[in-house]
Design a protein around this motif. Structure first.
Motif, PDB file in Angstrom:
ATOM      1  N   ARG A  29       0.680  -1.200  -0.089  1.00 27.10           N
ATOM      2  CA  ARG A  29       0.138  -0.049   0.010  1.00 27.10           C
ATOM      3  C   ARG A  29       0.705   1.282   0.022  1.00 27.10           C
ATOM      4  O   ARG A  29       0.812   2.209   0.788  1.00 27.10           O
ATOM      5  N   GLY A  30       1.993   1.398  -0.883  1.00 32.12           N
ATOM      6  CA  GLY A  30       2.665   2.477  -1.103  1.00 32.12           C
ATOM      7  C   GLY A  30       3.830   2.642  -0.016  1.00 32.12           C
ATOM      8  O   GLY A  30       4.448   3.720  -0.010  1.00 32.12           O
ATOM      9  N   VAL A  31       3.771   1.706   1.159  1.00 36.82           N
ATOM     10  CA  VAL A  31       4.990   1.979   1.953  1.00 36.82           C
ATOM     11  C   VAL A  31       5.730   0.773   2.007  1.00 36.82           C
ATOM     12  O   VAL A  31       5.515  -0.400   1.850  1.00 36.82           O
TER      13      VAL A  31
ATOM     14  N   ALA B 250       3.458   7.517  -2.351  1.00 38.02           N
ATOM     15  CA  ALA B 250       2.156   7.390  -2.205  1.00 38.02           C
ATOM     16  C   ALA B 250       1.948   6.802  -1.045  1.00 38.02           C
ATOM     17  O   ALA B 250       2.883   6.560  -0.079  1.00 38.02           O
ATOM     18  N   GLY B 251       0.943   6.301  -0.319  1.00 32.05           N
ATOM     19  CA  GLY B 251       0.554   5.523   0.721  1.00 32.05           C
ATOM     20  C   GLY B 251      -0.456   6.272   1.642  1.00 32.05           C
ATOM     21  O   GLY B 251      -0.668   7.405   1.254  1.00 32.05           O
TER      22      GLY B 251
ATOM     23  N   PHE C 185      -8.338  19.293  -9.935  1.00 31.63           N
ATOM     24  CA  PHE C 185      -7.677  20.470 -10.173  1.00 31.63           C
ATOM     25  C   PHE C 185      -8.921  21.385 -10.901  1.00 31.63           C
ATOM     26  O   PHE C 185      -9.982  20.605 -11.045  1.00 31.63           O
ATOM     27  N   ARG C 186      -8.781  22.812 -10.630  1.00 37.33           N
ATOM     28  CA  ARG C 186      -9.704  23.624 -11.006  1.00 37.33           C
ATOM     29  C   ARG C 186      -8.986  24.841 -11.371  1.00 37.33           C
ATOM     30  O   ARG C 186      -8.254  25.141 -10.511  1.00 37.33           O
ATOM     31  N   ASP C 187      -9.312  25.559 -12.390  1.00 33.56           N
ATOM     32  CA  ASP C 187      -8.877  26.669 -12.765  1.00 33.56           C
ATOM     33  C   ASP C 187      -7.147  26.381 -12.868  1.00 33.56           C
ATOM     34  O   ASP C 187      -6.392  27.444 -12.711  1.00 33.56           O
ATOM     35  N   GLY C 188      -6.935  25.323 -13.348  1.00 34.79           N
ATOM     36  CA  GLY C 188      -5.539  25.032 -13.825  1.00 34.79           C
ATOM     37  C   GLY C 188      -4.603  24.808 -12.474  1.00 34.79           C
ATOM     38  O   GLY C 188      -3.299  24.892 -12.411  1.00 34.79           O
ATOM     39  N   ILE C 189      -5.214  24.773 -11.234  1.00 32.47           N
ATOM     40  CA  ILE C 189      -4.526  24.770  -9.935  1.00 32.47           C
ATOM     41  C   ILE C 189      -5.007  23.564  -9.186  1.00 32.47           C
ATOM     42  O   ILE C 189      -6.048  23.161  -9.296  1.00 32.47           O
ATOM     43  N   ILE C 190      -4.083  22.640  -8.665  1.00 31.64           N
ATOM     44  CA  ILE C 190      -4.329  21.464  -7.861  1.00 31.64           C
ATOM     45  C   ILE C 190      -5.248  22.173  -6.214  1.00 31.64           C
ATOM     46  O   ILE C 190      -4.852  23.034  -5.704  1.00 31.64           O
ATOM     47  N   ARG C 191      -6.264  21.484  -6.237  1.00 32.21           N
ATOM     48  CA  ARG C 191      -7.348  21.978  -5.219  1.00 32.21           C
ATOM     49  C   ARG C 191      -7.226  20.951  -4.303  1.00 32.21           C
ATOM     50  O   ARG C 191      -7.533  21.265  -2.947  1.00 32.21           O
ATOM     51  N   HIS C 192      -7.162  19.430  -4.503  1.00 27.50           N
ATOM     52  CA  HIS C 192      -7.503  18.618  -3.349  1.00 27.50           C
ATOM     53  C   HIS C 192      -6.469  17.473  -3.818  1.00 27.50           C
ATOM     54  O   HIS C 192      -6.559  16.902  -4.905  1.00 27.50           O
ATOM     55  N   THR C 193      -5.838  16.596  -2.870  1.00 28.59           N
ATOM     56  CA  THR C 193      -5.243  15.246  -3.082  1.00 28.59           C
ATOM     57  C   THR C 193      -5.796  14.129  -1.911  1.00 28.59           C
ATOM     58  O   THR C 193      -5.997  14.862  -0.935  1.00 28.59           O
ATOM     59  N   ALA C 194      -5.563  13.170  -2.480  1.00 32.08           N
ATOM     60  CA  ALA C 194      -6.039  12.213  -1.451  1.00 32.08           C
ATOM     61  C   ALA C 194      -5.252  10.746  -1.676  1.00 32.08           C
ATOM     62  O   ALA C 194      -5.441  10.491  -2.898  1.00 32.08           O
ATOM     63  N   VAL C 195      -5.167  10.002  -0.875  1.00 31.63           N
ATOM     64  CA  VAL C 195      -5.009   8.482  -1.076  1.00 31.63           C
ATOM     65  C   VAL C 195      -5.818   7.767  -0.385  1.00 31.63           C
ATOM     66  O   VAL C 195      -5.937   7.795   0.989  1.00 31.63           O
ATOM     67  N   ILE C 196      -6.429   6.570  -1.159  1.00 36.06           N
ATOM     68  CA  ILE C 196      -7.313   5.730  -0.512  1.00 36.06           C
ATOM     69  C   ILE C 196      -6.772   4.397  -0.310  1.00 36.06           C
ATOM     70  O   ILE C 196      -5.904   4.022  -1.465  1.00 36.06           O
ATOM     71  N   PRO C 197      -6.540   3.715   0.712  1.00 33.16           N
ATOM     72  CA  PRO C 197      -5.708   2.433   0.925  1.00 33.16           C
ATOM     73  C   PRO C 197      -6.280   1.175   0.204  1.00 33.16           C
ATOM     74  O   PRO C 197      -6.033   0.352   0.772  1.00 33.16           O
ATOM     75  N   PHE C 198      -6.934   1.318  -0.682  1.00 33.84           N
ATOM     76  CA  PHE C 198      -7.483   0.191  -1.622  1.00 33.84           C
ATOM     77  C   PHE C 198      -7.303   0.176  -2.926  1.00 33.84           C
ATOM     78  O   PHE C 198      -7.014   1.203  -3.747  1.00 33.84           O
ATOM     79  N   GLY C 199      -7.121  -0.706  -3.604  1.00 31.00           N
ATOM     80  CA  GLY C 199      -6.495  -0.845  -5.054  1.00 31.00           C
ATOM     81  C   GLY C 199      -6.897  -2.162  -5.679  1.00 31.00           C
ATOM     82  O   GLY C 199      -7.610  -3.108  -5.266  1.00 31.00           O
ATOM     83  N   GLY C 200      -6.264  -2.487  -6.691  1.00 30.29           N
ATOM     84  CA  GLY C 200      -6.626  -3.660  -7.534  1.00 30.29           C
ATOM     85  C   GLY C 200      -6.466  -4.813  -6.684  1.00 30.29           C
ATOM     86  O   GLY C 200      -6.980  -5.998  -7.040  1.00 30.29           O
TER      87      GLY C 200
END
Length: 439
Positions: A44-46, A80-81, A219-234
């Motif tokens: 999980r990215g770690v 990530a992670g 992204f909005r207006d060309g600017i990063i607005r929010h980031t998140a990492v969810i600990p589930f994947g494939g």
């Protein structure tokens, strides 16, 4: 390694990718070599096994070196992670002389001030991303350089991670015989590779579905607005298939890739796949409808968690609406009918993002797979960093030449010019120093 080459190292939960690239004469990224190895020490990215991670990195790097017929020295690494979190922060500086125009030094001073924020114990700032500036109360300024003003204010998107995780990654890279040139948040790297500027302006959510984590960048207006990492994947989907069908992991992964679908309605009841039994046991018969139901249940959970994050950003407000919708990338984006399911759950336009936005036209089809979006983004990041260093070196040379002339004229002692560094470079330096001292 040649001067104008950059290397991206994507440390994933399922695979480690080393990618070597350079810019061609048209400003597009040309991929020279790619190496891929199974990721054994990352969960999980770690990093949870240093030795295995080092071996996996070395295998991927050797393969990339052989393909590109060059030697790799330094790499840009993705991070990530679930330890990654982001926050919004506003800060300001008061300039000593309001009669002079705002320059890069002022912005750097403001960014460095944000880096002094007190974090929770064991956390460190990875990125400080300016959003909008205010100059003397005048809001919504995207580029304040060249303007007059006494008070420079800005909103920042601050990405924070655990010190130990960052250092473990640095340790693995160094032990694999490589130099850590930079650290980049993986969803930002993927976004650079697959999103167009128009999408970033209109408002878009990038969902990167990896093996261990699902990363989100808005992204909005060309600017990063929010980031998140969810600990589930494939991997969680594969695990569910393994449990639900009582088969081994390797078979579950193959089933998911070949026959998996996120939409159970697409499969007829009589579609059956036969899986060889272990050691002479009877083969197992699995209906594709059941397989799709297992996948569907988990994918819905992942997508709903991502949608909660999109709502947290404020997508439902008119001013924050994401007009360009959702872009899916990463290995998980290749799952059949995922696009339709995401559209159904979120009600937002969705497309699968391929990292061919900035790649040279003659790139191999395999490289333009969503699987390699992060690696392509990391190569682009490495190239950008090189350009920045080159530009700074030119400026320093010019200043030094001017200083030399003044020295000759006035026979003064030559002042020392300190090179300017971005904070990310400073963080990389700190990780390097820590590793050097640890030895």
């Amino acid at each position: 390694m040649e001067q104008n080459l950059a290397v991206g190292l994507d440390l994933g939960t399922t695979k480690i990718v080393a990618m070597i690239g350079r810019k061609n004469e048209y400003g597009k990224v040309e991929i020279l070599g790619i190496g891929k190895s199974k990721s054994l020490g990352i969960h999980r990215g770690v990093v949870n096994n240093i030795t295995q991670t080092i071996q996996s990195i070395q295998l991927a790097v050797q393969e990339a070196e052989a393909a590109a017929a060059t030697k790799i020295d330094g790499v840009t690494v993705g991070i990530a992670g679930q330890h990654i979190r982001s926050l919004q922060h506003s800060d300001y500086i008061t300039r000593a002389d309001a009669e002079t125009v705002i320059d890069e030094d002022d912005i750097e001073r403001l960014i460095n001030q944000v880096h002094k924020l007190v974090m929770l114990p064991g956390e460190e700032i990875i990125h400080v991303l300016p959003q909008e500036y205010k100059v003397d109360g005048q809001a919504e300024i995207k580029e304040p350089i060249g303007m007059y003003g006494g008070r420079l204010e800005a909103n920042f998107h601050v990405v924070v991670g655990q010190v130990s995780s960052i250092r473990n990654i640095g340790r693995c890279v160094k032990s694999a015989g490589l130099e850590l040139e930079g650290i980049t948040l993986e969803p930002l790297a993927s976004a650079n590779a697959v999103l167009s500027q128009e999408e970033k302006e209109a408002g878009v959510a990038l969902i990167d579905i990896g093996g261990g984590t699902t990363d989100l960048a808005i992204f909005r207006d060309g600017i990063i607005r929010h980031t998140a990492v969810i600990p589930f994947g494939g991997n969680v989907i594969t695990e569910d298939i393994k449990e639900g069908c009582s088969i081994i992991e390797k078979q579950a992964e193959l089933l998911k890739i070949k026959f998996g679908s996120a939409w159970p309605g697409e499969n007829k009841d009589n579609e059956i796949v036969s899986i060889p039994g272990l050691r002479g046991r009877e083969p197992k018969e699995i209906t594709l409808k059941n397989l799709s139901k297992i996948i569907h249940a988990r994918v819905v959970e992942i997508v709903e968690q991502v949608y909660v994050e999109i709502k947290n950003y404020g997508h439902e407000e008119q001013k924050k609406k994401l007009i360009a919708g959702i872009v899916l990338t990463g290995g998980g984006a290749q799952l059949k009918h995922l696009k339709q399911l995401v559209e159904y759950i979120t009600g937002m336009d969705t497309r699968v993002g391929y990292p061919n936005e900035h790649l040279a036209g003659d790139s191999d089809d395999a490289i333009t797979s969503p699987l390699f979006a992060t690696a392509v983004g990391l190569v682009m990041d490495g190239l950008k960093r090189q350009e920045r260093v080159k530009a700074e070196t030119i400026v320093e040379d010019v200043i030094e030449n001017e200083v030399d002339e003044i020295v000759e004229e006035e026979e003064m002692q030559e002042p020392v010019i300190k090179p300017k560094r971005s904070f990310l470079d400073a963080l990389t330096e700190r990780v390097k120093d820590f590793l050097d001292n640890a030895e």
